[in-house]
Scaffold this motif. Structure first.
Motif, PDB file in Angstrom:
ATOM      1  N   LEU A  43       0.822  -1.208   0.000  1.00 38.89           N
ATOM      2  CA  LEU A  43       0.000   0.000   0.000  1.00 38.89           C
ATOM      3  C   LEU A  43       0.858   1.260   0.000  1.00 38.89           C
ATOM      4  O   LEU A  43       0.333   2.367  -0.059  1.00 38.89           O
ATOM      5  CB  LEU A  43      -0.921   0.016   1.235  1.00 38.89           C
ATOM      6  CG  LEU A  43      -1.869  -1.174   1.368  1.00 38.89           C
ATOM      7  CD1 LEU A  43      -2.669  -1.053   2.659  1.00 38.89           C
ATOM      8  CD2 LEU A  43      -2.806  -1.266   0.169  1.00 38.89           C
ATOM      9  N   SER A  44       2.161   1.091   0.059  1.00 32.66           N
ATOM     10  CA  SER A  44       3.071   2.233   0.153  1.00 32.66           C
ATOM     11  C   SER A  44       3.234   2.907  -1.206  1.00 32.66           C
ATOM     12  O   SER A  44       2.732   2.447  -2.229  1.00 32.66           O
ATOM     13  CB  SER A  44       4.435   1.768   0.677  1.00 32.66           C
ATOM     14  OG  SER A  44       5.057   0.935  -0.295  1.00 32.66           O
ATOM     15  N   GLN A  45       3.992   3.989  -1.212  1.00 32.53           N
ATOM     16  CA  GLN A  45       4.291   4.716  -2.448  1.00 32.53           C
ATOM     17  C   GLN A  45       5.667   4.318  -2.987  1.00 32.53           C
ATOM     18  O   GLN A  45       6.414   5.143  -3.484  1.00 32.53           O
ATOM     19  CB  GLN A  45       4.246   6.230  -2.186  1.00 32.53           C
ATOM     20  CG  GLN A  45       2.889   6.741  -1.750  1.00 32.53           C
ATOM     21  CD  GLN A  45       1.794   6.409  -2.751  1.00 32.53           C
ATOM     22  OE1 GLN A  45       1.950   6.651  -3.937  1.00 32.53           O
ATOM     23  NE2 GLN A  45       0.685   5.857  -2.260  1.00 32.53           N
ATOM     24  N   HIS A  46       5.982   3.060  -2.857  1.00 30.56           N
ATOM     25  CA  HIS A  46       7.266   2.546  -3.337  1.00 30.56           C
ATOM     26  C   HIS A  46       7.392   2.828  -4.843  1.00 30.56           C
ATOM     27  O   HIS A  46       6.429   2.675  -5.600  1.00 30.56           O
ATOM     28  CB  HIS A  46       7.319   1.035  -3.085  1.00 30.56           C
ATOM     29  CG  HIS A  46       8.662   0.437  -3.270  1.00 30.56           C
ATOM     30  ND1 HIS A  46       9.199   0.177  -4.513  1.00 30.56           N
ATOM     31  CD2 HIS A  46       9.604   0.036  -2.377  1.00 30.56           C
ATOM     32  CE1 HIS A  46      10.390  -0.352  -4.384  1.00 30.56           C
ATOM     33  NE2 HIS A  46      10.667  -0.458  -3.097  1.00 30.56           N
ATOM     34  N   PRO A  47       8.580   3.224  -5.282  1.00 30.18           N
ATOM     35  CA  PRO A  47       8.744   3.563  -6.709  1.00 30.18           C
ATOM     36  C   PRO A  47       8.444   2.415  -7.668  1.00 30.18           C
ATOM     37  O   PRO A  47       8.108   2.655  -8.826  1.00 30.18           O
ATOM     38  CB  PRO A  47      10.216   3.998  -6.802  1.00 30.18           C
ATOM     39  CG  PRO A  47      10.872   3.532  -5.548  1.00 30.18           C
ATOM     40  CD  PRO A  47       9.808   3.512  -4.508  1.00 30.18           C
ATOM     41  N   PHE A  48       8.540   1.170  -7.202  1.00 33.41           N
ATOM     42  CA  PHE A  48       8.217   0.049  -8.084  1.00 33.41           C
ATOM     43  C   PHE A  48       6.746   0.065  -8.504  1.00 33.41           C
ATOM     44  O   PHE A  48       6.388  -0.429  -9.572  1.00 33.41           O
ATOM     45  CB  PHE A  48       8.544  -1.284  -7.402  1.00 33.41           C
ATOM     46  CG  PHE A  48       8.265  -2.493  -8.261  1.00 33.41           C
ATOM     47  CD1 PHE A  48       9.162  -2.889  -9.239  1.00 33.41           C
ATOM     48  CD2 PHE A  48       7.095  -3.229  -8.104  1.00 33.41           C
ATOM     49  CE1 PHE A  48       8.908  -3.993 -10.046  1.00 33.41           C
ATOM     50  CE2 PHE A  48       6.831  -4.333  -8.900  1.00 33.41           C
ATOM     51  CZ  PHE A  48       7.735  -4.712  -9.868  1.00 33.41           C
ATOM     52  N   PHE A  49       5.896   0.644  -7.656  1.00 34.19           N
ATOM     53  CA  PHE A  49       4.458   0.615  -7.920  1.00 34.19           C
ATOM     54  C   PHE A  49       3.989   1.729  -8.852  1.00 34.19           C
ATOM     55  O   PHE A  49       2.839   1.726  -9.289  1.00 34.19           O
ATOM     56  CB  PHE A  49       3.675   0.718  -6.608  1.00 34.19           C
ATOM     57  CG  PHE A  49       4.036  -0.338  -5.596  1.00 34.19           C
ATOM     58  CD1 PHE A  49       4.415  -1.610  -5.998  1.00 34.19           C
ATOM     59  CD2 PHE A  49       3.998  -0.060  -4.243  1.00 34.19           C
ATOM     60  CE1 PHE A  49       4.749  -2.587  -5.082  1.00 34.19           C
ATOM     61  CE2 PHE A  49       4.326  -1.029  -3.308  1.00 34.19           C
ATOM     62  CZ  PHE A  49       4.706  -2.292  -3.731  1.00 34.19           C
ATOM     63  N   LEU A  50       4.854   2.679  -9.149  1.00 32.02           N
ATOM     64  CA  LEU A  50       4.465   3.804  -9.985  1.00 32.02           C
ATOM     65  C   LEU A  50       4.010   3.320 -11.358  1.00 32.02           C
ATOM     66  O   LEU A  50       4.662   2.464 -11.977  1.00 32.02           O
ATOM     67  CB  LEU A  50       5.633   4.781 -10.134  1.00 32.02           C
ATOM     68  CG  LEU A  50       6.091   5.478  -8.844  1.00 32.02           C
ATOM     69  CD1 LEU A  50       7.281   6.383  -9.135  1.00 32.02           C
ATOM     70  CD2 LEU A  50       4.944   6.277  -8.213  1.00 32.02           C
ATOM     71  N   ASP A  51       2.897   3.858 -11.830  1.00 34.48           N
ATOM     72  CA  ASP A  51       2.361   3.554 -13.165  1.00 34.48           C
ATOM     73  C   ASP A  51       1.974   2.080 -13.332  1.00 34.48           C
ATOM     74  O   ASP A  51       1.887   1.577 -14.458  1.00 34.48           O
ATOM     75  CB  ASP A  51       3.371   3.936 -14.265  1.00 34.48           C
ATOM     76  CG  ASP A  51       3.744   5.406 -14.199  1.00 34.48           C
ATOM     77  OD1 ASP A  51       2.832   6.225 -13.943  1.00 34.48           O
ATOM     78  OD2 ASP A  51       4.917   5.727 -14.388  1.00 34.48           O
ATOM     79  N   LYS A  52       1.761   1.374 -12.214  1.00 37.12           N
ATOM     80  CA  LYS A  52       1.325  -0.008 -12.282  1.00 37.12           C
ATOM     81  C   LYS A  52      -0.081  -0.136 -11.705  1.00 37.12           C
ATOM     82  O   LYS A  52      -0.429   0.534 -10.735  1.00 37.12           O
ATOM     83  CB  LYS A  52       2.299  -0.920 -11.530  1.00 37.12           C
ATOM     84  CG  LYS A  52       3.675  -1.020 -12.166  1.00 37.12           C
ATOM     85  CD  LYS A  52       4.584  -1.948 -11.373  1.00 37.12           C
ATOM     86  CE  LYS A  52       5.921  -2.152 -12.080  1.00 37.12           C
ATOM     87  NZ  LYS A  52       6.741  -0.937 -12.148  1.00 37.12           N
ATOM     88  N   LYS A  53      -0.873  -1.002 -12.310  1.00 37.41           N
ATOM     89  CA  LYS A  53      -2.231  -1.243 -11.843  1.00 37.41           C
ATOM     90  C   LYS A  53      -2.182  -1.867 -10.446  1.00 37.41           C
ATOM     91  O   LYS A  53      -1.446  -2.828 -10.204  1.00 37.41           O
ATOM     92  CB  LYS A  53      -2.955  -2.197 -12.796  1.00 37.41           C
ATOM     93  CG  LYS A  53      -4.370  -2.551 -12.388  1.00 37.41           C
ATOM     94  CD  LYS A  53      -5.353  -1.456 -12.712  1.00 37.41           C
ATOM     95  CE  LYS A  53      -6.771  -1.872 -12.431  1.00 37.41           C
ATOM     96  NZ  LYS A  53      -7.758  -0.853 -12.821  1.00 37.41           N
TER      97      LYS A  53
END
Length: 302
Positions: free
Chosen positions: A180-190
């Motif tokens: 649920l974090s704002q980790h950079p890996f999650f950017l622009d991912k569904k």
């Protein structure tokens, strides 16, 4: 025959009659993991949340079918399981599994996996006194017979395969902070919240995705049923340790290394390779066949 089905029933649902394909439920993994939904004969049975088991007359049932879900070796559910002991000759366990919190989930890596598995063996299940022949658990390679979660019988898995629309799907358990974090890996991912999203939406997104990153048990299981590569992020209970086909495990720190490699591809970083993940094209039918066979076993004792 009068049957009672016992699992962690959806807390918002009051209709225990026919199954609904798109019910507005709180936790679709819990809701759909009882066999009551998948055989017409079972739909005539009663359904109760395990934590409300003292609200029914257990003596009035010919069969009591417990499961699935993470009901075993868990302090929240053990007292209710023990209430069934006087009726052990009529109790069947249909693919529940072990579910005890891991003390330091952020430290769990593939290297620490073997130690955790050994400390979570069947001695932790607290099923002494029940008929072993009537126990089948969703955890592989245990003292008890293996039976994968009955959600594999859901018709949503029969839908036509979707065209790949995205590289990654993040299936995040809504009570666990790691995804649920704002980790950079999650950017622009569904990203979908599981279990806050219904099963048909989840499975549709799984089928549209190339790789699945999750910290949800059913998120991982449903992904494998869809023949998708899946990675578990920082397992937080031991229920994640006993899939027949064990997904790879990554920590959040290892996700950060992946991002570093993506941002600076020339850096010599030993990076995780998603393309190396295995898939299991026969897994859905294998799981369904096992559940069909267990259905015949249960109903033969009617």
């Amino acid at each position: 025959m009068k049957r009672l089905f016992v699992n962690r029933k959806d807390s918002n649902d009051t209709n225990n009659s026919a199954a609904r394909l798109n019910s507005n439920v709180y936790n679709p993994g819990d809701y759909w993991c009882t066999p009551l939904h998948y055989w017409e004969e079972f739909r005539k049975g009663d359904w109760v949340d395990i934590m409300n088991i003292d609200s029914v007359d257990l003596n009035s049932y010919d069969q009591i079918i417990v499961g699935g879900g993470g009901l075993l070796g868990n302090d929240n559910f053990d007292p209710y399981i023990q209430q069934l002991l006087p009726h052990a000759d009529r109790v069947w366990f249909w693919a529940p599994g072990i579910n005890s919190n891991i003390s330091n989930p952020k430290e769990i890596t593939q290297r620490g996996f073997a130690r955790l598995v050994e400390t979570s063996r069947a001695k932790q299940y607290n099923l002494k006194g029940f008929d072993k022949d009537k126990i089948a658990v969703r955890d592989y390679n245990q003292l008890y017979n293996y039976l994968p979660c009955v959600t594999c019988m859901h018709p949503v898995f029969d839908d036509i395969e979707s065209e790949i629309k995205q590289d990654y799907l993040i299936l995040a358990h809504h009570k666990v902070s790691t995804l649920l974090s704002q980790h950079p890996f999650f950017l622009d991912k569904k990203r979908l919240l599981q279990p806050k999203t219904e099963i048909d939406v989840i499975v549709k997104e799984i089928k549209r995705s190339k790789y699945i990153v999750t910290n949800s048990y059913h998120g991982a299981y449903w992904s494998m049923l869809c023949n998708k590569p899946v990675v578990l992020i920082s397992p937080w209970t031991n229920k994640f340790l006993f899939f027949k086909h064990q997904p790879s495990i990554l920590t959040m720190n290892e996700l950060s290394l992946i991002v570093m490699k993506e941002l600076a591809p020339k850096k010599q970083i030993d990076c995780f390779d998603f393309t190396s993940l295995e898939t299991y094209p026969d897994y859905l039918e294998e799981c369904r066949q096992a559940n069909r066979e267990f259905y015949l076993k249960v109903t033969a004792h009617g």
